[in-house]
Design an enzyme around this catalytic site. Structure first.
Site, mmCIF file in Angstrom:
data_model
loop_
_atom_site.group_PDB
_atom_site.id
_atom_site.type_symbol
_atom_site.label_atom_id
_atom_site.label_comp_id
_atom_site.label_asym_id
_atom_site.label_seq_id
_atom_site.Cartn_x
_atom_site.Cartn_y
_atom_site.Cartn_z
ATOM 1 N N GLU A 88 0.819 -1.215 0.000
ATOM 2 C CA GLU A 88 0.000 0.000 0.000
ATOM 3 C C GLU A 88 0.855 1.269 0.000
ATOM 4 O O GLU A 88 0.529 2.245 -0.677
ATOM 5 C CB GLU A 88 -0.900 -0.017 1.239
ATOM 6 C CG GLU A 88 -1.811 1.186 1.361
ATOM 7 C CD GLU A 88 -2.575 1.159 2.677
ATOM 8 O OE1 GLU A 88 -3.098 2.218 3.043
ATOM 9 O OE2 GLU A 88 -2.611 0.104 3.329
ATOM 10 N N ASP A 89 1.948 1.250 0.741
ATOM 11 C CA ASP A 89 2.706 2.482 0.986
ATOM 12 C C ASP A 89 4.070 2.545 0.313
ATOM 13 O O ASP A 89 4.779 3.542 0.447
ATOM 14 C CB ASP A 89 2.908 2.675 2.502
ATOM 15 C CG ASP A 89 1.588 2.907 3.227
ATOM 16 O OD1 ASP A 89 0.644 3.357 2.569
ATOM 17 O OD2 ASP A 89 1.508 2.616 4.437
#
Length: 723
Positions: A88-89
């Site tokens: 996600e990051d």
């Protein structure tokens, strides 16, 4: 992986990392080495990223993995917790995780990843879709939800640097979704902590005031609690019952909810404290219960046996409320050590205590059954928001238990009706429910069930769900199945109506539907954007297309110009009255077979039928004549229709009874009756809603009523506002 730069401290120098490694003693040396590798992989991926507090980002996945390790989850679960944010990051993709740690870990991480890269209409849609994805991954692998709950728990603990609005939003989401999931999975310790943390973030002042009051009460009641604790231990010892007795305190949020729901002040909440008694086996739990009832008087109606009938999340215990010294009520929970483990850790105890094989297997089966119900909800929901709404309903605690005729126990939420039970047993039973036999008495389906009811659902091939059912069901499953049926039935009935309407228009143009060339249908489908002929029929039936326009296009007459109000040649649509939701009868005039009728197509609703002389549609017919279609009745409608009749009678004793008897003896069903409250003196006006087959049977009924001496005047009612 690149070698670690010289200016970066070794992870071994981090006290939190060392504590984490110590918690992995249940894993093999090879598995611990794999966890080390995962930590270095995650640390490099997140390098340079910091949390709002200024700490290195890796501190967060490390804390989440530590919580997972406390539950003794396997090595794949621990690694997935360490890497749960990398997709996600960071720039790390699923393929890279597969390469280094295998597909099972990559699937877990993918199930935990949000969908931030997809565009949504709103923040609510994004949240609903993220939650849907998580639940679907959770249904495939339970470790997903355990990691997600640990992730949410740590986030709530470290939100001091987050802006207040975001703190409150995340805390509310936790109270609505994540805390109930923890409760549904039996993770009671985590459930209470999530609720208390969220409460403190949403209402910090209330939490502080209540916390101070609880602390003060703890000091004030210390002597009383010690006296009760000593009394329990002494009584059990005298009965030769070996037991561990613990005092326990209600969570801050549960006290707050009780004050709010029952409108109590803190001083009025008497059962803030309770006691837990842990014994060696099930027979001893009942012996301990008897001993405590002999020591302190039990409160009638406050005993619950969750050992004989466990909660859906596997929780088992005996609960009783006793009256202690000075009239103070307090609750006692009595359970075995194995039950206590499940009560604290729920489904996580499946990994924690593998020595309790039978208990773990039963709990796993119950959880799997709930996950399958989520997959069913997903298959019938139109979108993520509707799915989330249904799941939220099912996350509320189940508080009543009812029995089927074969003795099967069905858990349902408080306030559930017979319809909820029908769908809990089987979808087909729900869709064809007609009545319920509750404790051997026939009752309506809307009847609210109570704990211990014996319920038998009476089905009928002609029965089917109605929109009204949605107003009195409580479970997400029932709500989802009813909505799915109504949508499917509406579409199917609209398709049949649309095909009928187009056939009428084609015949009016001198062609049968079978004579339309396939090439013309292809051209119409291409122009309309529909893939199938059936979709065109559906659009016509739902009012999104005019049958006359489609008919002329099929016959290459799409460029024909007709004066306004003459869109189609005159063609009457023949109806039976049994077309279902695609054909609706206007409540303003309540048309019945024999009445001259006219119809109007409404987008999304289908065909609405009125009588020709209905006063509610005069202006609408003049303003938009193209919207109206001539309609005729089939000779044999084969259906009963509702109609209102107004009867003015002399105000004499027994008049209503004689009229009702006459209506019933004629074979007519009375749906509703009421009187005008303003009437007084010599005459009373009665308003009946009855069911008749056609205009002839209505006329026959009205003639028979006129023969009753007390009847002064009788007429058919019209004129309610148009639908």
């Amino acid at each position: 992986m690149a070698d670690e730069p010289a200016d970066i401290l070794s992870p071994e120098d981090d006290p939190a990392y060392r504590v984490f490694l110590d918690s992995l003693s249940y894993l093999s040396r090879e598995e611990i080495d794999l966890v080390r590798k995962a930590y270095l992989f995650g640390e490099e991926a997140h390098r340079g990223q910091v949390r709002k507090s200024g700490e290195p980002y890796i501190t967060h996945p490390l804390a989440v993995a530590g919580a997972i390790a406390d539950w003794k989850i396997d090595v794949e679960g621990v690694i997935a917790a360490l890497l749960h944010d990398v997709m996600e990051d960071t720039a790390v993709g699923k393929a890279e995780i597969v390469e280094h740690f295998g597909k099972p870990v990559a699937d877990l991480v993918d199930g935990l990843s949000k969908l931030d890269r997809i565009e949504f209409q709103s923040q609510e849609d994004a949240q609903a879709e993220n939650f849907r994805k998580m639940l679907m991954a959770m249904a495939r692998d339970l470790r997903v939800v355990l990691i997600k709950l640990a992730d949410r728990h740590h986030n709530l603990q470290t939100m001091a640097a987050v802006r207040a609005e975001k703190r409150r939003r995340i805390a509310r989401e936790t109270l609505e979704i994540y805390a109930p999931i923890a409760g549904r999975l039996g993770l009671s310790t985590l459930f209470n902590e999530l609720q208390d943390l969220s409460f403190q973030l949403i209402y910090p002042m209330r939490a502080r005031v209540l916390g101070r009051a609880l602390k003060a009460a703890r000091g004030n009641r210390r002597e009383l609690l010690s006296r009760i604790l000593d009394g329990i231990k002494g009584k059990l010892g005298a009965a030769n019952i070996e037991a561990d007795v613990f005092g326990r305190e209600k969570s801050l949020y549960s006290i707050y909810r009780k004050m709010l729901d029952k409108r109590l002040s803190f001083s009025q909440v008497l059962d803030v404290y309770g006691f837990r008694v842990v014994v060696k086996d099930v027979p001893t739990t009942y012996l301990a219960l008897g001993s405590l009832h002999a020591l302190y008087k039990p409160v009638p109606g406050k005993f619950k046996d969750y050992i004989a009938i466990p909660k859906p999340n596997g929780y088992q215990s005996l609960h009783t409320t006793l009256i202690g010294p000075h009239g103070t009520p307090f609750e006692v929970q009595i359970r075995t050590a194995a039950m206590d483990k499940v009560a604290q850790e729920g489904i996580a105890s499946h990994w924690l205590y593998k020595d309790s094989e039978s208990l773990g297997d039963e709990l796993q089966q119950k959880t799997t059954k709930w996950f399958h119900s989520l997959l069913e909800l997903q298959s019938t929901a139109v979108d993520s928001s509707e799915f989330l709404e249904h799941v939220k309903v099912d996350l509320f605690p189940h508080e009543i238990y009812v029995f089927t005729p074969k003795g099967k126990i069905i858990p349902l939420p408080r306030g559930a009706t017979a319809v909820d039970l029908a769908y809990a047993v089987h979808t087909d039973i729900g869709n064809h429910s007609a009545l319920a036999r509750i404790n051997f008495n026939l009752m309506p389906l809307a009847t609210e069930l109570t704990n211990g009811d014996r319920v038998d659902i009476v089905t009928s091939a002609d029965a089917h769900p109605t929109a009204e059912w949605l107003t009195h069901v409580k479970t997400g499953r029932a709500r989802s199945k009813i909505r799915h049926y109504l949508k499917t039935a509406h579409v199917d009935e609209s398709t049949a109506l649309g095909e009928k309407m187009l056939g009428q228009e084609l015949r009016a143009l001198g062609v049968s539907a079978a004579e339309v060339p396939v090439a013309r249908w292809r051209s119409v489908l291409r122009d309309s954007g529909n893939r199938l002929v059936k979709e065109v029929y559906t659009d016509i039936g739902l009012g999104f297309r005019l049958a006359g326009v489609v008919a002329r296009r099929l016959l290459s007459k799409e460029h024909a110009t007709l004066p306004a109000g003459q869109e189609t040649p005159g063609a009457s649509l023949v109806i039976r009255g049994s077309e279902g939701m695609a054909v609706q009868f206007a409540p303003c005039c309540q048309p019945i077979p024999g009445d001259p009728v006219i119809g109007s197509i409404w987008k999304g609703k289908g065909l609405v039928i009125h009588t020709h002389d209905c006063p509610a549609i005069r202006k609408a017919r003049s303003a938009k004549p193209a919207k109206w279609i001539d309609v005729e009745w089939e000779p044999e409608a084969g259906q009963l229709f509702s109609v209102r009749v107004q009867v003015v009678v002399q105000n004499t004793l027994g008049a209503l009874g004689r009229i009702a008897t006459e209506i019933s003896s004629s074979g007519t069903n009375i749906l509703n009756v009421h009187m005008d409250e303003k009437d007084s003196g010599l005459y009373t006006t009665l308003h009946f809603t009855v069911q008749v087959a056609d205009r002839t049977s209505l006329a026959r009924l009205m003639r028979s009523l006129r023969r009753i001496p007390e009847v002064v005047r009788i007429s058919r009612e019209q004129g309610l506002p148009a639908a």
